[in-house]
Design a protein around this motif. Structure first.
Motif, PDB file in Angstrom:
ATOM      1  N   LEU A 181     -59.786  17.618  45.971  1.00 15.51           N
ATOM      2  CA  LEU A 181     -60.917  16.796  45.547  1.00 15.51           C
ATOM      3  C   LEU A 181     -62.080  17.641  45.050  1.00 15.51           C
ATOM      4  CD1 LEU A 181     -60.790  14.196  48.448  1.00 15.51           C
ATOM      5  CD2 LEU A 181     -60.503  13.652  46.026  1.00 15.51           C
ATOM      6  N   ALA A 182     -62.000  18.966  45.226  1.00 17.82           N
ATOM      7  CA  ALA A 182     -63.081  19.842  44.777  1.00 17.82           C
ATOM      8  C   ALA A 182     -63.078  20.033  43.267  1.00 17.82           C
ATOM      9  CB  ALA A 182     -62.977  21.207  45.466  1.00 17.82           C
ATOM     10  N   GLY A 183     -61.913  19.934  42.622  1.00 18.64           N
ATOM     11  CA  GLY A 183     -61.829  20.155  41.183  1.00 18.64           C
ATOM     12  C   GLY A 183     -62.255  18.940  40.390  1.00 18.64           C
ATOM     13  N   LEU A 184     -62.348  19.115  39.073  1.00 22.03           N
ATOM     14  CA  LEU A 184     -62.690  18.012  38.180  1.00 22.03           C
ATOM     15  C   LEU A 184     -61.450  17.429  37.509  1.00 22.03           C
ATOM     16  CD1 LEU A 184     -65.892  19.460  36.455  1.00 22.03           C
ATOM     17  CD2 LEU A 184     -65.743  17.931  38.425  1.00 22.03           C
ATOM     18  N   CYS A 185     -60.269  17.925  37.876  1.00 18.95           N
ATOM     19  CA  CYS A 185     -59.025  17.418  37.296  1.00 18.95           C
ATOM     20  C   CYS A 185     -57.869  17.895  38.158  1.00 18.95           C
ATOM     21  CB  CYS A 185     -58.858  17.929  35.865  1.00 18.95           C
ATOM     22  SG  CYS A 185     -57.514  17.152  34.953  1.00 18.95           S
ATOM     23  N   GLY A 186     -56.875  17.024  38.349  1.00 22.26           N
ATOM     24  CA  GLY A 186     -55.709  17.402  39.127  1.00 22.26           C
ATOM     25  C   GLY A 186     -54.445  16.861  38.496  1.00 22.26           C
ATOM     26  N   GLY A 187     -53.332  16.994  39.230  1.00 21.29           N
ATOM     27  CA  GLY A 187     -52.072  16.455  38.745  1.00 21.29           C
ATOM     28  C   GLY A 187     -51.191  17.462  38.055  1.00 21.29           C
ATOM     29  N   PRO A 188     -50.003  17.034  37.627  1.00 23.64           N
ATOM     30  CA  PRO A 188     -49.046  17.937  36.983  1.00 23.64           C
ATOM     31  C   PRO A 188     -49.476  18.293  35.569  1.00 23.64           C
ATOM     32  CG  PRO A 188     -48.201  15.696  36.973  1.00 23.64           C
ATOM     33  CD  PRO A 188     -49.466  15.668  37.782  1.00 23.64           C
ATOM     34  N   VAL A 189     -49.019  19.461  35.114  1.00 20.39           N
ATOM     35  CA  VAL A 189     -49.304  19.928  33.754  1.00 20.39           C
ATOM     36  C   VAL A 189     -48.002  20.377  33.114  1.00 20.39           C
ATOM     37  CG1 VAL A 189     -50.529  21.614  32.335  1.00 20.39           C
ATOM     38  CG2 VAL A 189     -51.634  20.684  34.360  1.00 20.39           C
ATOM     39  N   THR A 190     -47.722  19.857  31.915  1.00 14.26           N
ATOM     40  CA  THR A 190     -46.527  20.246  31.156  1.00 14.26           C
ATOM     41  C   THR A 190     -46.873  20.310  29.674  1.00 14.26           C
ATOM     42  OG1 THR A 190     -45.824  17.939  30.881  1.00 14.26           O
ATOM     43  CG2 THR A 190     -44.975  19.118  32.807  1.00 14.26           C
ATOM     44  N   PRO A 191     -46.259  21.221  28.917  1.00 11.68           N
ATOM     45  CA  PRO A 191     -46.455  21.226  27.463  1.00 11.68           C
ATOM     46  C   PRO A 191     -45.876  19.964  26.836  1.00 11.68           C
ATOM     47  CG  PRO A 191     -45.465  23.282  28.241  1.00 11.68           C
ATOM     48  CD  PRO A 191     -45.401  22.306  29.373  1.00 11.68           C
ATOM     49  N   ALA A 192     -46.306  19.647  25.629  1.00 13.51           N
ATOM     50  CA  ALA A 192     -45.891  18.409  24.957  1.00 13.51           C
ATOM     51  C   ALA A 192     -44.383  18.307  24.826  1.00 13.51           C
ATOM     52  CB  ALA A 192     -46.551  18.320  23.586  1.00 13.51           C
ATOM     53  N   GLU A 193     -43.716  19.429  24.575  1.00 11.49           N
ATOM     54  CA  GLU A 193     -42.269  19.386  24.356  1.00 11.49           C
ATOM     55  C   GLU A 193     -41.499  19.169  25.661  1.00 11.49           C
ATOM     56  OE1 GLU A 193     -43.471  23.818  24.302  1.00 11.49           O
ATOM     57  OE2 GLU A 193     -44.290  21.870  23.729  1.00 11.49           O
ATOM     58  N   HIS A 194     -42.207  19.192  26.793  1.00  8.35           N
ATOM     59  CA  HIS A 194     -41.543  18.959  28.087  1.00  8.35           C
ATOM     60  C   HIS A 194     -42.305  17.906  28.896  1.00  8.35           C
ATOM     61  CE1 HIS A 194     -38.485  22.106  27.875  1.00  8.35           C
ATOM     62  NE2 HIS A 194     -39.401  22.885  27.307  1.00  8.35           N
ATOM     63  N   ARG A 195     -42.750  16.846  28.226  1.00  7.46           N
ATOM     64  CA  ARG A 195     -43.510  15.796  28.913  1.00  7.46           C
ATOM     65  C   ARG A 195     -42.688  15.158  30.032  1.00  7.46           C
ATOM     66  NH1 ARG A 195     -48.317  17.366  28.287  1.00  7.46           N
ATOM     67  NH2 ARG A 195     -49.367  16.931  26.313  1.00  7.46           N
ATOM     68  N   ASN A 196     -41.375  15.073  29.862  1.00 10.98           N
ATOM     69  CA  ASN A 196     -40.533  14.466  30.897  1.00 10.98           C
ATOM     70  C   ASN A 196     -40.543  15.271  32.192  1.00 10.98           C
ATOM     71  OD1 ASN A 196     -39.852  12.366  29.211  1.00 10.98           O
ATOM     72  ND2 ASN A 196     -37.936  13.294  28.522  1.00 10.98           N
ATOM     73  N   ALA A 197     -40.956  16.527  32.098  1.00  8.81           N
ATOM     74  CA  ALA A 197     -41.018  17.344  33.310  1.00  8.81           C
ATOM     75  C   ALA A 197     -42.084  16.832  34.270  1.00  8.81           C
ATOM     76  CB  ALA A 197     -41.286  18.804  32.953  1.00  8.81           C
ATOM     77  N   ALA A 198     -43.062  16.073  33.759  1.00  5.29           N
ATOM     78  CA  ALA A 198     -44.123  15.554  34.632  1.00  5.29           C
ATOM     79  C   ALA A 198     -43.548  14.627  35.699  1.00  5.29           C
ATOM     80  CB  ALA A 198     -45.184  14.833  33.800  1.00  5.29           C
ATOM     81  N   SER A 199     -42.659  13.724  35.297  1.00 10.30           N
ATOM     82  CA  SER A 199     -42.059  12.827  36.289  1.00 10.30           C
ATOM     83  C   SER A 199     -41.160  13.604  37.248  1.00 10.30           C
ATOM     84  CB  SER A 199     -41.271  11.715  35.598  1.00 10.30           C
ATOM     85  OG  SER A 199     -40.247  12.241  34.777  1.00 10.30           O
ATOM     86  N   ALA A 200     -40.522  14.672  36.772  1.00  9.02           N
ATOM     87  CA  ALA A 200     -39.724  15.515  37.661  1.00  9.02           C
ATOM     88  C   ALA A 200     -40.616  16.182  38.708  1.00  9.02           C
ATOM     89  CB  ALA A 200     -38.967  16.562  36.852  1.00  9.02           C
ATOM     90  N   LEU A 201     -41.813  16.607  38.294  1.00  9.70           N
ATOM     91  CA  LEU A 201     -42.744  17.229  39.237  1.00  9.70           C
ATOM     92  C   LEU A 201     -43.228  16.228  40.278  1.00  9.70           C
ATOM     93  CD1 LEU A 201     -44.787  19.382  36.705  1.00  9.70           C
ATOM     94  CD2 LEU A 201     -43.349  20.270  38.553  1.00  9.70           C
TER      95      LEU A 201
END
Length: 385
Positions: free
Chosen positions: A118-138
């Motif tokens: 909660l200290a940061g201004l952004c959280g969550g998974p990060v993936t390059p555009a060509e691997h957007r499906n990796a976000a749901s895997a994370l």
């Protein structure tokens, strides 16, 4: 605070892969390749709060009791997705959030697995555009890690409104709008062009405020020494009634040291050369994030240099390689007057025992009500960042 680097295999494999991506869980950032990690963050439009350096500082001197539990996604041997996360055993920000309407039946003796703070201004998974499906895997990997690590609930902190937040809602996560970050698009040819986008009456009023409050001060992009930064930060926290434990001295020192290559701090200096106020932050890629403010409260009963410093920061961003200026949380009315647009940040949670999901939904409803009642969300007081 953290245990030695550990992979999924040593925690029962956790399924090993998801969505065609190989998953790993690591228990410390220190053992990971800095360049490979930051390349994913950069190509995936991540922020300074996802970087290897931010996490290294967090793990060196955490503002609470956390255990690293970062989930990584690989395509073959290539790292293509990262989800920073911590098993949270004690956190002053989370404790404060829990004090707002958390049902008494919520377990108090088991930790959260939170991606990531909660200290940061952004959280969550990060993936390059060509691997957007990796976000749901994370996300799948985080759920499996929570089960293996004994977390009673898991989720994502400060997820910006957008595709990921919407997808999590569709997956049954309890969610609450807990804060708002204020951002300015600085892709203007000149500062004058930007100011002309504001209504004339507002522009003239802001100009009068800037001139009146800048008297006797020199405002510039410069970094005060670490001791001064800590003193200014803690002075403002005490002035506004916020516990300094949200920004322990060692934590601020570690951030300053690890994030030095990205630092962009704006300071106000008086006629004697003393730094009396500052906006501390960093630029990663094209986004400049102002994370915390400080003030010599003995000299100023309120944040008098605020208008002048804010105007200087906006003009500096426009004339540099910054494309987005993130002004952080708090002081919503003034930031809006300067043209900033609010981006809602969400907390999204799920329970290991589905019978507890109702408790999370009830808690999130209380957090949402608190957020709607204040433009500063869960911030204890209104301050710069």
């Amino acid at each position: 605070m953290t245990s030695p680097a550990t992979t999924l295999t040593s925690l029962g494999n956790l399924g090993g892969s998801a969505g065609g991506y190989r998953l790993e869980l690591v228990r410390a950032i220190a053992g990971l390749d800095r360049e490979a990690w930051n390349a994913v963050v950069r190509h995936g439009d991540g922020t300074i709060f996802h970087t290897w350096e931010w996490l290294a500082a967090f793990e060196e001197a955490p503002p609470g009791v956390f255990e690293a539990a970062h989930v990584l996604a690989y395509s073959g041997d290539e790292l293509v997705g990262v989800c920073p996360a911590y098993l949270v055993r004690r956190c002053p920000r989370l404790d404060y959030a829990m004090s707002i309407g958390a049902p008494p039946a919520m377990p108090a003796d088991r930790p959260f697995l939170l991606a990531h703070s909660l200290a940061g201004l952004c959280g969550g998974p990060v993936t390059p555009a060509e691997h957007r499906n990796a976000a749901s895997a994370l996300v799948t990997g985080l759920e499996r890690a929570a089960m293996a690590l004994g977390a009673w609930a898991w989720g994502f902190a400060d997820i910006p409104a957008g595709h990921t937040a919407g997808w999590l809602l569709g997956q049954g996560y309890a969610a609450a709008h807990v804060a708002t970050a204020y951002r300015i698009d600085t892709t203007h040819a000149t500062p004058a062009e930007y100011w002309n986008t504001l209504p004339g009456r507002r522009r003239r009023k802001l100009w009068r405020e800037q001139r009146r409050r800048a008297e006797g001060l020199v405002i510039a992009e410069t970094a005060p020494d670490t001791g001064t930064m800590v003193d200014l930060t803690h002075a403002l926290l005490r002035e506004r009634g916020t516990p300094t434990e949200v920004f322990p001295v060692e934590y601020l020192q570690a951030l300053r040291r690890h994030l030095a290559p990205y630092e962009r701090t704006v300071a106000a200096t008086d006629g004697s050369g003393e730094v009396v106020a500052m906006f501390a932050g960093w630029q990663f890629g094209a986004e400049w994030s102002l994370w915390i403010a400080g003030l010599r409260t003995a000299a100023y009963a309120s944040f008098e240099p605020y208008h002048s410093m804010l105007a200087h920061t906006i003009e500096t961003a426009i004339t540099s390689d910054t494309r987005v200026l993130n002004l952080g949380r708090g002081n919503a009315p003034i930031k809006r007057r300067y043209g900033a647009v609010g981006v809602p940040l969400f907390l999204a949670l799920k329970a290991a025992d589905r019978r507890h999901d109702a408790l999370l939904h009830a808690w999130c409803q209380a957090l949402e009500a608190r957020s709607q009642g204040s433009p500063d969300g869960l911030e204890v007081v209104s301050r710069c960042c």
